[in-house]
Design a protein around this motif. Structure first.
Motif, mmCIF file in Angstrom:
data_model
loop_
_atom_site.group_PDB
_atom_site.id
_atom_site.type_symbol
_atom_site.label_atom_id
_atom_site.label_comp_id
_atom_site.label_asym_id
_atom_site.label_seq_id
_atom_site.Cartn_x
_atom_site.Cartn_y
_atom_site.Cartn_z
ATOM 1 N N SER A 286 0.846 -1.184 0.000
ATOM 2 C CA SER A 286 0.000 0.000 0.000
ATOM 3 C C SER A 286 0.884 1.237 0.000
ATOM 4 O O SER A 286 1.906 1.280 0.671
ATOM 5 C CB SER A 286 -0.892 0.021 1.238
ATOM 6 N N VAL A 287 0.459 2.237 -0.764
ATOM 7 C CA VAL A 287 1.195 3.496 -0.815
ATOM 8 C C VAL A 287 0.260 4.616 -0.375
ATOM 9 O O VAL A 287 -0.847 4.749 -0.893
ATOM 10 C CB VAL A 287 1.730 3.781 -2.223
ATOM 11 N N GLY B 296 -0.292 -3.417 8.350
ATOM 12 C CA GLY B 296 0.405 -4.079 7.259
ATOM 13 C C GLY B 296 1.416 -3.155 6.652
ATOM 14 O O GLY B 296 1.695 -2.083 7.174
ATOM 15 N N ARG B 297 1.955 -3.552 5.536
ATOM 16 C CA ARG B 297 3.023 -2.790 4.935
ATOM 17 C C ARG B 297 2.493 -1.562 4.207
ATOM 18 O O ARG B 297 1.832 -1.699 3.168
ATOM 19 C CB ARG B 297 3.802 -3.674 3.951
ATOM 20 N N VAL B 298 2.784 -0.399 4.744
ATOM 21 C CA VAL B 298 2.366 0.845 4.108
ATOM 22 C C VAL B 298 3.586 1.750 3.923
ATOM 23 O O VAL B 298 4.257 2.090 4.886
ATOM 24 C CB VAL B 298 1.301 1.587 4.937
ATOM 25 N N VAL B 299 3.845 2.094 2.682
ATOM 26 C CA VAL B 299 4.894 3.065 2.371
ATOM 27 C C VAL B 299 4.212 4.418 2.238
ATOM 28 O O VAL B 299 3.233 4.555 1.501
ATOM 29 C CB VAL B 299 5.610 2.697 1.064
#
Lengths: 225, 225
Positions: free
Chosen positions: A7-8, A85-88
DNA sequence: CCAAAAGTGTTGGCGTTACACCCATGG
DNA sequence: CCATGGGTGTAACGCCAACACTTTTGG
C-alpha cells in the motif's frame, strides 16, 4: 521477477504561522488503529493519480485549499510503521497563509486543528518523526531561500515577512538589515496599495515578483570562490 | 477506506569520480520493457525489508559493495512511468570511491558499467530525469558540505579531495584557498602515512575525522546575522 | 499630543579572494 | 639535473553586522 504489492499512502505536513508560532494541521483519527489520537492528514494513493495529485486531493479534502505551495518531503517505509500491514508513505510539506488556514467547513469541530508544530501532541504512527523532519527542512530553507513567503497571503508587508522568518529561524532579526537583504533578492514587487492597520503609519505592501515567482536558490557558503 | 495495492521499487544512482569525470552505474536491461537499453540498477521492495535495506541489497547485488554512503533522493510515482503498470519508485543516491567501483565479478561484461553521468546514453523509463536530479543534488551538496569525501577511499590526499570538488562543481578551485577552507572545517584528520606516487614530493594523507564522520552542514547565506 | 508601528544610512571589522614561489622525490 | 606534483602566506577588497532616530497615522 517478483512484484510484491504494497500500500502506498501520502501524508501531509501543512504549516502555517500564526501568533508568532509555527503550527501544523492535525486530524483526530476516527478509526483504529490509534483511534482518537492526533495524526497527519493523508490517505492512500489511488491507482490512477500521481503522488502529488493525491497529496493535493487530501489537502483539499481537509482544508478546501487549492494552488498552495507543496513539495515532497521524504518517503518512509519501515515494515512495521503501520500495524495494519506494509504501508509506504510519501510525505509532502505544504505552506498555507494563516489568513487562509481554515479547517474545512462542515467538519466536526474537534476533527481537525492547527497545533504547535514544535511541541505537537502525541501523534499516531511515526508522524512525530515526519513532523520533526518537516520543521527542520523548513528551517533550513528559511536560511537560504524565499520559500517562507508562501506562508503569507498577498499582498503582505515587510513586517509580516520578517515575522515568518523569525518564527522559522527561531531568532530575532535586525529590521534594517533584513529589509535591505530581502529586497536585494529582487523577489518582491511593491503593490500600489497601502496597509492601514491601526494607530500608526501605513505600510507598503508587496507580492512575489512575477520573474521570481517561487523559491530562490543562492550560492552556497563553502566554496564561493 | 480503500487500499489499492501498488508495486514499490527502489532505483539506485551510484556515483563515482574517475578521470576527472562524474560517472554513474548503469545496467543493460535483459528483459522487456526497454530490453537492451541502459537503466539504473534497482528492483522491487520485498514485504519484509525497509526501503533503505532494499536499496543496499540491490547495490550489493550489482557491485558487491557494503557500508557505502547512501541517501534517499526522491520518489517518483506518475501513473504511466512504467508500462507494466503502476510502479512507485524510491530513488537512492550512493557514493562509491573509484578505487572500489567495480562491477561485480561474474557479471556479463556488457551487463553493467560506469558511464558519464552528465551525458548518459538513452535510458529506460524516466531514469534520465532521476539521474539529472541526482547530479543536481550532488552538486548542491558540494557547495556546502563534506559529502563528496565519500567518493574517496581512505586515506586520501588533499589533491584528490580538490579533484572531486572540482568535478562536482564544474569549475577549478584555487589550491591554497581550497586547502585552508577544507582544513578549517575540522572534518579531516591526518594519517601518519605518506602517499608516494611518482617523481615528485610525497603527499600527506587524511581520513574523515572520527568526530565529524559524515556530512557537515554550515549556516546558510541569506540570514547569518 | 501620545502611542504604535513604518521607515531609513553609515561605519568598522572580518572573511574572502587573488596571487607566485619553493620543496621533495624519481628517474 | 630536470620534471612533476606537494606545499605554503599575505594584502587589498568587499560584504556584513551593529546600531537609533524620524515619520505617519488613529484616537
Amino acid at each position: 521477477m517478483k512484484r510484491p504489492e504494497l500500500s502506498v499512502a501520502v501524508d501531509l505536513v501543512v504549516f502555517t504561522v500564526r501568533a508568532h508560532t509555527l503550527e501544523v494541521l492535525l486530524v483526530r483519527r476516527g478509526i483504529q488503529p490509534y483511534r482518537g489520537q492526533w495524526a497527519l492528514p493523508g490517505g492512500f494513493v489511488t491507482t490512477q493519480e500521481s503522488l502529488e495529485a493525491a497529496a493535493r486531493r487530501e489537502l483539499a479534502e481537509e482544508t478546501g485549499l487549492k494552488g498552495v505551495y507543496i513539495e515532497q518531503l521524504y518517503t518512509w517505509g519501515e515494515p512495521k510503521r503501520d500495524p495494519r500491514g506494509r504501508v509506504v508513505t510519501v510525505a509532502y510539506l505544504a505552506l498555507v497563509p494563516a489568513a487562509r488556514a481554515r479547517v474545512k467547513a462542515g467538519s466536526d469541530a474537534a476533527h481537525a486543528a492547527f497545533q504547535p508544530a514544535r511541541q505537537p501532541p502525541r501523534l499516531a504512527f511515526d508522524h512525530a518523526v515526519i513532523v520533526a523532519r518537516a520543521v527542520e527542512r523548513l528551517g533550513t530553507k528559511a536560511e537560504y531561500s524565499t520559500l517562507p513567503l508562501h506562508l503569507l497571503k498577498e499582498p503582505f508587508t515587510l513586517s509580516e515577512v520578517q515575522e515568518v522568518y523569525e518564527v522559522l529561524l527561531g531568532r530575532d532579526l535586525d529590521k534594517r538589515n533584513f529589509r535591505r537583504k530581502i529586497l536585494a533578492l529582487d523577489a518582491l514587487e511593491e503593490t500600489d496599495v497601502m496597509r492601514r492597520d491601526g494607530a500608526h503609519r501605513p505600510a507598503r505592501t508587496f507580492r512575489l515578483s512575477a520573474s521570481r515567482p517561487y523559491l530562490l536558490k543562492e550560492r552556497g557558503i563553502l566554496f564561493p570562490f
